[in-house]
Design a protein around this motif. Structure first.
Motif, PDB file in Angstrom:
ATOM      1  N   UNK A  63       0.874  -1.165   0.000  1.00 21.97           N
ATOM      2  CA  UNK A  63       0.000   0.000   0.000  1.00 21.97           C
ATOM      3  C   UNK A  63       0.911   1.215   0.000  1.00 21.97           C
ATOM      4  N   UNK A  64       0.743   2.092  -1.001  1.00 18.48           N
ATOM      5  CA  UNK A  64       1.609   3.265  -1.135  1.00 18.48           C
ATOM      6  C   UNK A  64       0.777   4.509  -1.369  1.00 18.48           C
ATOM      7  N   UNK A  65       1.217   5.615  -0.767  1.00 21.10           N
ATOM      8  CA  UNK A  65       0.556   6.908  -0.911  1.00 21.10           C
ATOM      9  C   UNK A  65       1.534   7.902  -1.527  1.00 21.10           C
ATOM     10  N   UNK A  66       1.064   8.674  -2.506  1.00 23.32           N
ATOM     11  CA  UNK A  66       1.880   9.668  -3.182  1.00 23.32           C
ATOM     12  C   UNK A  66       1.117  10.986  -3.229  1.00 23.32           C
ATOM     13  N   UNK A  67       1.770  12.115  -2.949  1.00 26.85           N
ATOM     14  CA  UNK A  67       1.079  13.400  -3.076  1.00 26.85           C
ATOM     15  C   UNK A  67       0.633  13.599  -4.524  1.00 26.85           C
ATOM     16  N   UNK A  68      -0.636  13.897  -4.722  1.00 26.43           N
ATOM     17  CA  UNK A  68      -1.174  14.020  -6.085  1.00 26.43           C
ATOM     18  C   UNK A  68      -0.605  15.220  -6.824  1.00 26.43           C
ATOM     19  N   UNK A  69      -0.211  16.247  -6.101  1.00 29.82           N
ATOM     20  CA  UNK A  69       0.253  17.464  -6.751  1.00 29.82           C
ATOM     21  C   UNK A  69       1.676  17.427  -7.264  1.00 29.82           C
ATOM     22  N   UNK A  70       2.451  16.401  -6.907  1.00 29.56           N
ATOM     23  CA  UNK A  70       3.863  16.393  -7.329  1.00 29.56           C
ATOM     24  C   UNK A  70       4.361  14.985  -7.637  1.00 29.56           C
ATOM     25  N   UNK A  71       3.504  14.163  -8.196  1.00 32.54           N
ATOM     26  CA  UNK A  71       3.898  12.794  -8.520  1.00 32.54           C
ATOM     27  C   UNK A  71       3.744  12.551 -10.016  1.00 32.54           C
ATOM     28  N   UNK A  72       4.641  11.741 -10.536  1.00 29.92           N
ATOM     29  CA  UNK A  72       4.598  11.369 -11.949  1.00 29.92           C
ATOM     30  C   UNK A  72       4.890   9.884 -12.035  1.00 29.92           C
ATOM     31  N   UNK A  73       4.183   9.189 -12.924  1.00 32.88           N
ATOM     32  CA  UNK A  73       4.347   7.747 -13.073  1.00 32.88           C
ATOM     33  C   UNK A  73       4.577   7.413 -14.534  1.00 32.88           C
ATOM     34  N   UNK A  74       5.438   6.450 -14.794  1.00 27.79           N
ATOM     35  CA  UNK A  74       5.629   5.878 -16.118  1.00 27.79           C
ATOM     36  C   UNK A  74       5.018   4.485 -16.075  1.00 27.79           C
ATOM     37  N   UNK A  75       4.065   4.230 -16.935  1.00 25.97           N
ATOM     38  CA  UNK A  75       3.399   2.927 -16.965  1.00 25.97           C
ATOM     39  C   UNK A  75       3.680   2.287 -18.315  1.00 25.97           C
ATOM     40  N   UNK A  76       4.305   1.123 -18.303  1.00 23.36           N
ATOM     41  CA  UNK A  76       4.620   0.390 -19.517  1.00 23.36           C
ATOM     42  C   UNK A  76       3.794  -0.879 -19.537  1.00 23.36           C
ATOM     43  N   UNK A  77       3.127  -1.138 -20.640  1.00 25.17           N
ATOM     44  CA  UNK A  77       2.337  -2.361 -20.791  1.00 25.17           C
ATOM     45  C   UNK A  77       2.894  -3.145 -21.969  1.00 25.17           C
ATOM     46  N   UNK A  78       3.057  -4.431 -21.788  1.00 24.87           N
ATOM     47  CA  UNK A  78       3.540  -5.290 -22.868  1.00 24.87           C
ATOM     48  C   UNK A  78       2.443  -6.271 -23.229  1.00 24.87           C
ATOM     49  N   UNK A  79       2.365  -6.576 -24.486  1.00 23.16           N
ATOM     50  CA  UNK A  79       1.397  -7.553 -24.953  1.00 23.16           C
ATOM     51  C   UNK A  79       2.131  -8.861 -25.209  1.00 23.16           C
ATOM     52  N   UNK A  80       1.542  -9.962 -24.765  1.00 18.10           N
ATOM     53  CA  UNK A  80       2.148 -11.280 -24.926  1.00 18.10           C
ATOM     54  C   UNK A  80       1.296 -12.130 -25.857  1.00 18.10           C
ATOM     55  N   UNK A  81       1.971 -13.012 -26.621  1.00 15.88           N
ATOM     56  CA  UNK A  81       1.206 -13.923 -27.475  1.00 15.88           C
ATOM     57  C   UNK A  81       0.713 -15.087 -26.620  1.00 15.88           C
ATOM     58  N   UNK A  82       0.003 -16.024 -27.249  1.00 19.80           N
ATOM     59  CA  UNK A  82      -0.612 -17.135 -26.518  1.00 19.80           C
ATOM     60  C   UNK A  82       0.411 -18.065 -25.865  1.00 19.80           C
ATOM     61  N   UNK A  83       1.652 -18.045 -26.368  1.00 21.45           N
ATOM     62  CA  UNK A  83       2.708 -18.891 -25.786  1.00 21.45           C
ATOM     63  C   UNK A  83       3.488 -18.153 -24.714  1.00 21.45           C
ATOM     64  N   UNK A  84       3.139 -16.906 -24.442  1.00 16.70           N
ATOM     65  CA  UNK A  84       3.827 -16.139 -23.401  1.00 16.70           C
ATOM     66  C   UNK A  84       4.984 -15.316 -23.895  1.00 16.70           C
ATOM     67  N   UNK A  85       5.224 -15.287 -25.206  1.00 16.08           N
ATOM     68  CA  UNK A  85       6.304 -14.472 -25.759  1.00 16.08           C
ATOM     69  C   UNK A  85       5.832 -13.035 -25.967  1.00 16.08           C
ATOM     70  N   UNK A  86       6.756 -12.112 -25.830  1.00 15.18           N
ATOM     71  CA  UNK A  86       6.437 -10.698 -25.995  1.00 15.18           C
ATOM     72  C   UNK A  86       6.214 -10.409 -27.475  1.00 15.18           C
ATOM     73  N   UNK A  87       5.126  -9.718 -27.783  1.00 12.68           N
ATOM     74  CA  UNK A  87       4.874  -9.271 -29.152  1.00 12.68           C
ATOM     75  C   UNK A  87       5.587  -7.940 -29.334  1.00 12.68           C
ATOM     76  N   UNK A  88       6.407  -7.859 -30.362  1.00 11.57           N
ATOM     77  CA  UNK A  88       7.168  -6.629 -30.605  1.00 11.57           C
ATOM     78  C   UNK A  88       6.403  -5.729 -31.563  1.00 11.57           C
TER      79      UNK A  88
END
Length: 104
Positions: free
Chosen positions: A79-104
């Motif tokens: 559980x984490x709390x961050x001040x809303x007025x001065x926080x920045x987040x980088x969110x990376x999402x990867x897509x995987x194929x049916x065998x679990x390999x990363x789709x490029x």
């Protein structure tokens, strides 16, 4: 971060200022392979506001995370709390194929 001591009886004796939590989980065969996060904007309690040193009317970002093993067992909760007025987040999402390999 919360870890079930039933999975790791020695966990309370480990000094995590000198070793990695994730390396320790790997050594116990409980590697985290995926996690789920919830993100919510809330008004903090007085205790959280004092700890973060923020004003009375400043919201915070609450992020709750659960980490799972390949067997879908939850082994980490945080559980984490961050001040809303001065926080920045980088969110990376990867897509995987049916065998679990990363789709490029």
């Amino acid at each position: 971060v919360y870890i079930p001591t039933s999975f790791f009886p020695e966990m309370p004796e480990i000094d995590f200022t000198v070793c990695s939590l994730y390396d320790t989980l790997d050594q116990y065969g409980r590697s985290i392979v995926y996690s789920e996060k919830t993100l919510e904007i809330i008004m903090p309690t007085d205790d959280i506001r004092a700890f973060l040193k923020i004003g009375k009317f400043e919201p915070v970002i609450l992020i709750k995370t659960t980490g799972y093993t390949s067997g879908n067992k939850a082994v980490e909760y945080s559980v984490n709390y961050y001040p809303a007025g001065c926080s920045q987040f980088l969110i990376t999402a990867r897509r995987y194929d049916k065998e679990g390999g990363i789709i490029i």
